[in-house]
Design a protein around this motif. Sequence first.
Motif, PDB file in Angstrom:
ATOM      1  N   ASP A 192     -12.003  39.084  49.308  1.00 25.14           N
ATOM      2  CA  ASP A 192     -11.785  37.597  49.017  1.00 25.14           C
ATOM      3  C   ASP A 192     -10.288  37.604  49.489  1.00 25.14           C
ATOM      4  O   ASP A 192      -9.920  36.256  49.558  1.00 25.14           O
ATOM      5  CB  ASP A 192     -11.835  37.567  47.516  1.00 25.14           C
ATOM      6  CG  ASP A 192     -13.294  37.166  46.854  1.00 25.14           C
ATOM      7  OD1 ASP A 192     -14.056  37.030  48.120  1.00 25.14           O
ATOM      8  OD2 ASP A 192     -13.889  37.245  45.913  1.00 25.14           O
ATOM      9  N   SER A 193      -9.504  38.350  49.621  1.00 19.50           N
ATOM     10  CA  SER A 193      -8.178  38.191  50.056  1.00 19.50           C
ATOM     11  C   SER A 193      -7.854  37.646  51.644  1.00 19.50           C
ATOM     12  O   SER A 193      -6.981  37.092  51.864  1.00 19.50           O
ATOM     13  CB  SER A 193      -7.312  39.582  50.035  1.00 19.50           C
ATOM     14  OG  SER A 193      -7.604  40.378  51.157  1.00 19.50           O
ATOM     15  N   GLY A 194      -9.149  37.771  52.141  1.00 20.45           N
ATOM     16  CA  GLY A 194      -9.204  37.439  53.825  1.00 20.45           C
ATOM     17  C   GLY A 194      -8.560  38.313  54.644  1.00 20.45           C
ATOM     18  O   GLY A 194      -8.616  38.253  55.570  1.00 20.45           O
ATOM     19  N   TRP A 195      -8.052  39.541  54.166  1.00 18.88           N
ATOM     20  CA  TRP A 195      -7.459  40.613  54.889  1.00 18.88           C
ATOM     21  C   TRP A 195      -8.435  41.584  55.367  1.00 18.88           C
ATOM     22  O   TRP A 195      -8.210  42.345  56.204  1.00 18.88           O
ATOM     23  CB  TRP A 195      -6.344  41.155  54.288  1.00 18.88           C
ATOM     24  CG  TRP A 195      -5.314  40.110  54.133  1.00 18.88           C
ATOM     25  CD1 TRP A 195      -5.045  38.684  54.364  1.00 18.88           C
ATOM     26  CD2 TRP A 195      -3.788  40.592  53.787  1.00 18.88           C
ATOM     27  NE1 TRP A 195      -4.074  38.315  54.118  1.00 18.88           N
ATOM     28  CE2 TRP A 195      -3.186  39.429  53.690  1.00 18.88           C
ATOM     29  CE3 TRP A 195      -3.202  41.613  53.602  1.00 18.88           C
ATOM     30  CZ2 TRP A 195      -1.676  39.361  53.328  1.00 18.88           C
ATOM     31  CZ3 TRP A 195      -1.981  41.793  53.124  1.00 18.88           C
ATOM     32  CH2 TRP A 195      -1.149  40.528  53.130  1.00 18.88           C
ATOM     33  N   TYR A 196      -9.464  41.787  54.440  1.00 16.87           N
ATOM     34  CA  TYR A 196     -10.387  42.882  54.670  1.00 16.87           C
ATOM     35  C   TYR A 196     -12.023  42.470  54.906  1.00 16.87           C
ATOM     36  O   TYR A 196     -12.395  41.375  54.219  1.00 16.87           O
ATOM     37  CB  TYR A 196     -10.512  43.762  53.676  1.00 16.87           C
ATOM     38  CG  TYR A 196      -9.005  44.458  53.306  1.00 16.87           C
ATOM     39  CD1 TYR A 196      -8.659  45.361  54.148  1.00 16.87           C
ATOM     40  CD2 TYR A 196      -7.990  43.626  52.435  1.00 16.87           C
ATOM     41  CE1 TYR A 196      -7.123  46.084  53.620  1.00 16.87           C
ATOM     42  CE2 TYR A 196      -6.813  44.214  52.297  1.00 16.87           C
ATOM     43  CZ  TYR A 196      -6.407  45.270  52.933  1.00 16.87           C
ATOM     44  OH  TYR A 196      -4.909  45.617  52.593  1.00 16.87           O
ATOM     45  N   ILE A 197     -12.782  43.188  55.405  1.00 17.26           N
ATOM     46  CA  ILE A 197     -14.246  43.033  55.502  1.00 17.26           C
ATOM     47  C   ILE A 197     -14.684  44.447  54.816  1.00 17.26           C
ATOM     48  O   ILE A 197     -14.383  45.794  55.247  1.00 17.26           O
ATOM     49  CB  ILE A 197     -14.463  42.990  56.837  1.00 17.26           C
ATOM     50  CG1 ILE A 197     -14.183  41.661  57.551  1.00 17.26           C
ATOM     51  CG2 ILE A 197     -16.205  43.152  56.809  1.00 17.26           C
ATOM     52  CD1 ILE A 197     -14.491  41.627  59.054  1.00 17.26           C
ATOM     53  N   LEU A 217     -13.811  46.149  46.036  1.00 19.23           N
ATOM     54  CA  LEU A 217     -13.987  45.736  47.567  1.00 19.23           C
ATOM     55  C   LEU A 217     -14.350  44.292  47.542  1.00 19.23           C
ATOM     56  O   LEU A 217     -13.782  43.446  48.523  1.00 19.23           O
ATOM     57  CB  LEU A 217     -15.397  46.594  48.179  1.00 19.23           C
ATOM     58  CG  LEU A 217     -15.222  47.960  48.207  1.00 19.23           C
ATOM     59  CD1 LEU A 217     -16.604  48.481  48.604  1.00 19.23           C
ATOM     60  CD2 LEU A 217     -14.148  48.366  49.219  1.00 19.23           C
ATOM     61  N   ALA A 218     -14.693  43.640  46.764  1.00 16.42           N
ATOM     62  CA  ALA A 218     -15.065  42.173  46.512  1.00 16.42           C
ATOM     63  C   ALA A 218     -13.783  41.361  46.377  1.00 16.42           C
ATOM     64  O   ALA A 218     -13.343  40.600  47.274  1.00 16.42           O
ATOM     65  CB  ALA A 218     -15.809  41.430  45.524  1.00 16.42           C
ATOM     66  N   ALA A 219     -12.872  42.021  45.818  1.00 18.44           N
ATOM     67  CA  ALA A 219     -11.399  41.400  45.509  1.00 18.44           C
ATOM     68  C   ALA A 219     -10.588  41.522  46.860  1.00 18.44           C
ATOM     69  O   ALA A 219     -10.014  40.740  47.220  1.00 18.44           O
ATOM     70  CB  ALA A 219     -10.511  41.802  44.438  1.00 18.44           C
ATOM     71  N   LEU A 220     -10.920  42.580  47.505  1.00 14.37           N
ATOM     72  CA  LEU A 220     -10.126  42.772  48.821  1.00 14.37           C
ATOM     73  C   LEU A 220     -10.584  42.064  49.965  1.00 14.37           C
ATOM     74  O   LEU A 220     -10.025  41.268  50.696  1.00 14.37           O
ATOM     75  CB  LEU A 220     -10.179  44.415  49.310  1.00 14.37           C
ATOM     76  CG  LEU A 220      -9.523  45.332  48.424  1.00 14.37           C
ATOM     77  CD1 LEU A 220      -9.738  46.697  48.717  1.00 14.37           C
ATOM     78  CD2 LEU A 220      -8.012  45.068  48.502  1.00 14.37           C
TER      79      LEU A 220
END
Length: 117
Positions: free
Chosen positions: A26-31, A21-24
Amino acid sequence: TSETLSAIATPTSQYLSPLTLAALEDSGWYIANYTQASISPFGHGAGCPFVENDCIYDGEVPSWGKDYFCNDILTDEAPMKCDPMHRYMSRCDLVDSADYSTYAPGPTYQYFPENKM
């Protein structure tokens, strides 16, 4: 054990870890909604050697890693053992790279120094 976003499809339990979840996020596309995360039992509670040490040392699985790692070449005669989740019987899925020499990774990506697994 399989992380939900891993590259391996498996009928076993899937986990969406806080790390994923943190990697997602960090992509800037997800909360991320961390209340939906679950902890994978793979390596959970295994201690520092699980994270800090090699899973295979001198061709052998260290005592702390026996429940998580294997070093048997995949054959029909390979011993059946519990999977890392202790839910299924399975075999180690290592292959002899000599059988797949055209697909062998380059030296930078080889974990085993003798390039046999």
